[in-house]
Design a protein around this motif. Structure first.
Motif, mmCIF file in Angstrom:
data_model
loop_
_atom_site.group_PDB
_atom_site.id
_atom_site.type_symbol
_atom_site.label_atom_id
_atom_site.label_comp_id
_atom_site.label_asym_id
_atom_site.label_seq_id
_atom_site.Cartn_x
_atom_site.Cartn_y
_atom_site.Cartn_z
ATOM 1 N N ARG A 53 -2.712 56.955 -58.763
ATOM 2 C CA ARG A 53 -2.818 56.088 -57.620
ATOM 3 C C ARG A 53 -3.783 55.046 -57.902
ATOM 4 N NH1 ARG A 53 0.183 54.863 -54.284
ATOM 5 N NH2 ARG A 53 -1.759 53.911 -52.929
ATOM 6 N N ASP A 98 3.843 57.281 -54.112
ATOM 7 C CA ASP A 98 2.937 57.392 -52.941
ATOM 8 C C ASP A 98 1.693 58.433 -53.086
ATOM 9 O OD1 ASP A 98 4.386 55.466 -51.538
ATOM 10 O OD2 ASP A 98 5.540 56.926 -50.468
ATOM 11 N N VAL A 111 0.932 52.001 -48.060
ATOM 12 C CA VAL A 111 1.170 53.147 -48.973
ATOM 13 C C VAL A 111 2.337 53.998 -48.561
ATOM 14 C CG1 VAL A 111 -1.085 53.487 -47.703
ATOM 15 C CG2 VAL A 111 -0.031 55.458 -48.786
ATOM 16 N N SER A 167 -5.537 59.111 -40.849
ATOM 17 C CA SER A 167 -6.054 59.035 -42.085
ATOM 18 C C SER A 167 -7.668 58.519 -41.767
ATOM 19 C CB SER A 167 -5.426 57.913 -43.169
ATOM 20 O OG SER A 167 -5.727 56.654 -42.675
ATOM 21 N N GLU A 193 -5.692 58.517 -48.317
ATOM 22 C CA GLU A 193 -4.235 57.954 -48.790
ATOM 23 C C GLU A 193 -3.171 59.287 -48.750
ATOM 24 O OE1 GLU A 193 -4.812 54.599 -51.998
ATOM 25 O OE2 GLU A 193 -3.709 56.476 -52.783
#
Lengths: 801, 291
Positions: free
Chosen positions: A786, A658, A795, B250, B268
């Motif tokens: 990533r 992650d 995610v 986010s 992320e």
């Protein structure tokens, strides 16, 4: 000779000094009336210099000199091209100060000498330079595009060299292949970051007309010889000393860095000592870099996974100049086949100029690149054929009975690439055993059920080490001081030379290593030699020292045979004594024998005087023709060609899918450097190399923007792994002695770094196999990892917090 | 790496220091722990005419925990880190401060100095934003208090006027039933955050009554993820809720790409870390565990 000390974990002679802050580094040498220098460096990547105005800088109180290129007189010469090569058709080296253009950020433009470094830097700020910007060449592939701007107007297509080497018939091999693997593989620019930056302090004695230069160089004799020519002095008027040096890794060997010319020149011209110590920012911006290659590699194999051929085309970024020739790409090209049987091989290297700091060897010197390419190809082949990555290597290893193995190429020393000895299957077996390869697969499956992603990676490599031309050593027994005194002029940057060399001498002469005092890096102490580079000091200097000690031993035997009226063959040297075998009453200390070996009629000290009593008066001259006083010898060792070390490394890595963050859980290095002089020292070398390899895998990346501005010019942006990022490194020694030198030694200095990027790439792919991640480039940040994962699903991981 | 010339003052009283700032204004820089200023001076990225060294001012090296947390301008980060009472009243501070640089840096660096420097990727600004902290600012003519939300204006820019000294930073007591968590991804141990988050939740009768979600390294200042906070308030803490709040967070930031990570990656990270942080904070709120 007994081998009481060779192979033993002798504590290092130098550690008491180094660990208690008693080491003497160049910056510790501060003559009381010294002036301090600073360098004005180009802030732009590529420009014409239209005007330089130094008036305000010269007027600043405390400033003694401000020089631009036109002030240098006879010293304004391009530095020599150290290693010429037929393929280097467009080699270029730089002047100490830029003449009418600058080709990289950091290039020296002006040199200031002042009362202190603060004033010198203030003066640099006052120098006005007018630049006419030129288009910068940054990207390696863009640099060779037909319409690319040029780094040097007289070098078409920015190509410095085009190097092609071939073995067998690659085209034919690819035609009959069952499988062909093709990959584009990249290793980005990185650099050695020694704890001590570079430094030069110079003093000129106008009475004796002797210039003394303290320099962090790895090759004091080369600098001495060069300075003598440049300054019109004889070689014995120049003394270059590399005292304690805090790491070299290749970046401290150059002929010359600008400051190595400018500081001595200033000391001569100004008649005062001059001192310059590089700061970290200068080191990151302006000291040489390395790595930086793009490969298009392909491998042909049978259905059984047997290699038929390898073909590799690559671009090598040499930066703005080629001060060290094309050594790095030659090594990449010639070491790429590694420990495998590659019957057909073609390598096509293009050496490309860019507007960046010049590239010269940094620990590994082209080998990490080669290993990364070859090992990636091996992993891909294994995956294609659904064969275990370990098994594919076993099927292609050169076997122990096949040595000497001729790869069929010409190595960096101009000699054939011919492996002298090795046992690659054993190295791999020892690695798998240490890693518990089978057990890990079970652990990996269990971890996966708990949401953890573990991966294992392995890689194997060879390393050509210990190249010529030669090194020399002088060994003398100082009887009154009760010491063996050894001199050689290779530089020492923390390798433990004072101990490893002492072990060799101690065994030859039957003394303790602590009784052997080694002087390195002083051109006055040893007049001949080359330097510390290419994993060669233990091999070449070690054998020269061994040879000199052997001659001293024979002299001691000869002197003692006269005293005891015995045959020299019956004289043995043990526990500090020289005596007749099996007759302990007929023995003297080695120190006394040394005193007696000097036929003068007096000696200081009781013991020495006593020893003198043993001297037999002889008729006629004290020395016969050809005879020399004392116990001393100077000997040289010149190897026929490189001796080939090897190894296999493996790591277990956990990746947080992650966040893309990797954690190295285990690292095992199996290493074969022939006969090991001191396992602790070799392990230290490996640990340091692996740490740098981890840097090159996950942290260290020299980034430039489109105008060739370096974006990683501090340690906040050029990331060195710390003790928190480097795991405990487990080492395993395999010893297949070299057949090319009497001591059976192979080099160990660079080995640790070579396979690390390949190991990490393999481990990442294994850990992230469910995402079909393919690692074709190093280093990788978590952000890059990533990107590779390209997670199609959510995610967020399986478990909160 | 030698600083440009400057005039150095080391006042022995606060009034003297404030007087110097009143005279020199933005030509002066305050030196406390020096962990950010000295490198900037050495690299000549900052070249102030005047340095006012406040290390000799009396009575500013305090850490008190009687009613919330109060930290004086000369309290070193290591002092705060080691103070067991801080762990009780502001466990988020204790959790986050271990991420500030390295031990040597925390031995010299001051907490208030870190707030005043206002690096958007620094840990303490983020935590003080999450915990509704305040800065106490003094000048010759008086004093004022500024909330952390108003204090951080832009990258390394704060509401401090050139003639002011931040003498203290404070945090109110955390309501009962609260839990917090700090998460960070940095390239190496001790580096500035690629991204960091701090969350504080207060749970009453099984529902989140109050939520703070703060983000670091993903904008010009530390940011409050207000949409994420709104999504959480008055809800039962469930995995689905955390997923939604993390997604909202986010989108509550403005990350940029640099050599340590892309904007997308940072977004992320915010999502991953807010999700994980909420889980951790809620467990801590329920169990009364530290944090």
């Amino acid at each position: 000779m007994t081998t009481r000390w060779f192979g033993d974990r002798v504590p290092r002679n130098e550690d008491q000094r180094l660990l208690t802050g008693q080491g003497r580094f160049v910056d510790d040498i501060s003559p009381s009336n010294a002036l301090h220098a600073a360098v004005l460096r180009s802030p732009v990547g590529h420009a014409r210099l239209l005007r330089i105005d130094t008036a305000a800088a010269r007027a600043l109180p405390g400033v003694e000199a401000v020089w631009t290129a036109e002030d240098l007189g006879d010293a304004l010469r391009p530095s020599p091209l150290v290693v010429p090569h037929d393929s280097l058709t467009h080699g270029r080296t730089q002047y100490p100060l830029a003449t009418d253009s600058v080709e990289y950020v950091g290039q020296p433009i002006a040199f200031v000498v002042a009362a202190d470094r603060y004033v010198a830097e203030d003066a640099c700020d006052l120098i006005e330079v007018e630049y006419e910007a030129l288009p910068a060449v940054v990207d390696l592939e863009a640099a060779v595009a037909p319409d690319a701007p040029l780094v040097h107007p007289d070098v078409p297509e920015n190509v410095a060299a085009h190097l092609v080497q071939s073995v067998g018939n690659v085209e034919e091999a690819f035609r009959r292949a069952d499988h062909v693997i093709e990959e584009r593989l990249v290793l980005e620019r990185g650099a050695g970051q020694p704890m001590e930056c570079r430094a030069v302090t110079a003093l000129f004695d106008p009475v004796e007309e002797v210039l003394t230069v303290y320099d962090t160089t790895q090759a004091p004799l080369s600098i001495r010889n060069g300075l003598a020519v440049l300054l019109g002095l004889s070689e014995n008027q120049v003394r270059v000393v590399a005292p304690d040096v805090g790491g070299g890794f290749g970046v401290k060997i150059m002929m010359f860095y600008a400051e190595e010319v400018l500081v001595p020149l200033a000391a001569v011209r100004l008649g005062r000592p001059v001192k310059w110590t590089e700061d970290r920012r200068e080191h990151l911006i302006a000291s040489n870099h390395e790595r930086g290659q793009i490969h298009w590699a392909s491998l042909a194999a049978t259905n059984e996974g047997v290699i038929l051929g390898v073909s590799d085309r690559f671009l090598h970024d040499t930066g703005a100049y080629t001060p060290y020739g094309i050594i790095v790409p030659i090594i990449t090209a010639t070491q790429l086949p590694g420990p495998y049987r590659v019957p057909n091989y073609h390598s096509d290297a293009t050496v490309v100029y860019t507007n960046k700091v010049p590239v010269t060897p940094y620990r590994g010197a082209g080998r990490p690149h080669a290993c990364f390419v070859m090992e990636r190809l091996m992993d891909r082949l294994a995956d294609r054929l659904d064969i275990d990555r370990v098994e594919i290597r076993r099927r292609n290893f050169i076997q122990p009975h096949e040595f000497p193995w001729d790869v069929g190429l010409t190595f960096q020393d101009g000699r054939p690439t011919r492996y002298d000895s090795g046992n690659y299957p054993e190295g791999l077996d020892r690695l798998l055993e240490a890693l518990d390869y089978e057990g890990f697969r079970r652990e990996q499956a269990e971890a996966r059920l708990a949401g953890r992603r573990l991966g294992i990676g392995i890689a194997a490599y060879v390393e050509g080490t210990g190249i010529g031309p030669y090194e020399g050593a002088h060994v003398r027994i100082d009887g009154t001081a009760k010491r063996v005194v050894v001199s050689t002029c290779v530089g020492t940057q923390g390798q433990g030379h004072e101990t490893a060399f002492a072990q060799i001498v101690a065994d030859e002469l039957g003394v303790e290593p602590s009784e052997v005092r080694i002087t390195t890096g002083d051109s006055r102490a040893m007049n001949w030699g080359s330097g510390t580079y290419a994993s060669r000091s233990a091999v070449v200097t070690g054998n020269a020292i061994g040879a000199a000690a052997r001659v001293v031993r024979q002299k001691a035997q000869s002197v003692a045979s006269g005293l005891f009226e015995a045959s020299p063959d019956d004289i043995e040297l043990e526990w500090g004594r020289v005596g007749v075998k099996g007759s302990p009453q007929h023995s003297l200390s080695l120190w006394d024998v040394a005193v007696v070996a000097n036929p003068i009629r007096y000696a200081y000290g009781d013991q020495a005087s006593e020893a003198m009593q043993l001297m037999k008066t002889r008729d006629g001259a004290a020395l016969e023709s050809g005879e020399a006083p004392g116990l001393e010898a100077r000997e040289y060792f010149a190897p026929d060609r490189a001796t080939w070390a090897s190894g296999a490394h493996g790591a277990i890595v956990e990746v947080d899918a992650d966040t893309g963050s990797p954690v190295i859980l285990r690292y095992v290095a199996v290493h074969d450097c022939g006969r090991v002089i001191n396992p602790t020292i070799v392990e230290g070398q490996i640990h340091g190399g692996v740490a740098q390899g981890i840097g090159g895998s996950f942290y260290e990346r020299l980034v430039f923007d489109e105008e060739a501005q370096p974006l990683s010019s501090t340690f906040m942006d050029y990331l060195i792994p710390t003790s928190m990022e480097v795991p405990d490194i487990e080492t395993v020694h395999v010893e297949t002695p070299s057949t090319l030198n009497p001591l059976g030694i192979k080099g160990a200095g660079e080995a640790g770094v070579i396979p690390v990027a390949a190991v990490m790439a393999s481990a990442l792919e294994d850990a992230l196999s469910e995402y079909d991640v393919r690692v074709n480039q190093m280093p990788l940040s978590p952000s890059d990892i990533r990107d590779l994962i390209r997670l199609g699903t959510d995610v967020i991981g399986s478990q909160p917090g | 790496m030698k600083p440009a010339p400057f005039t150095y003052y080391d006042p022995h009283t606060l009034d003297e220091a404030l007087g110097l700032l009143a005279v020199h204004g933005d030509a002066a820089k305050i030196l406390a722990g020096g962990q950010s200023l000295v490198p900037l001076l050495n690299m000549r990225l900052a070249a102030p005419d005047v340095i006012v060294d406040i290390n000799r001012l009396p009575d500013l090296d305090f850490v008190t925990t009687d009613n919330g947390l109060r930290v004086g301008a000369l309290a070193r980060q290591a002092m705060v880190e080691r103070d067991a009472a801080v762990r009780d009243v502001a466990p988020l501070v204790t959790e986050a401060i271990a991420w500030v640089g390295h031990r040597q840096i925390r031995n010299r660096g001051t907490l208030v100095g870190s707030l005043a420097h206002a690096d958007p990727a620094a840990e303490m600004p983020l935590v003080f934003l999450a915990l509704d902290g305040e800065l106490h600012l003094r000048r010759t003519s008086g004093s004022r208090r500024v909330s952390a939300g108003d204090f951080f204006v832009h990258i390394m820019t704060t509401a401090l006027d050139p003639e002011e000294i931040a003498t203290e930073a404070s945090l109110p007591p955390v309501p009962p039933g609260s839990g917090s968590a700090f998460l960070e991804v940095a390239r190496r141990h001790g580096d500035f955050a690629v991204a960091a988050i701090a969350v504080v939740v207060t749970i009453e009768a099984g529902r989140i009554r109050r939520a703070r979600v703060a983000l670091g390294g993903v904008g010009p200042t530390p940011l409050r993820a207000t949409r994420a906070e709104e999504r959480l308030v008055d809800e039962e803490p469930t995995n689905e809720l955390f997923v939604e709040a993390a997604l909202a967070a986010s989108h509550d930031c403005e990350p940029v790409t640099d050599i340590h990570g892309t904007a997308e990656y940072r977004r992320e990270l915010v999502r991953t870390m807010v999700y994980r942080g909420l889980g951790r904070a809620v467990v801590r709120a329920r169990t009364g565990a530290a944090g």
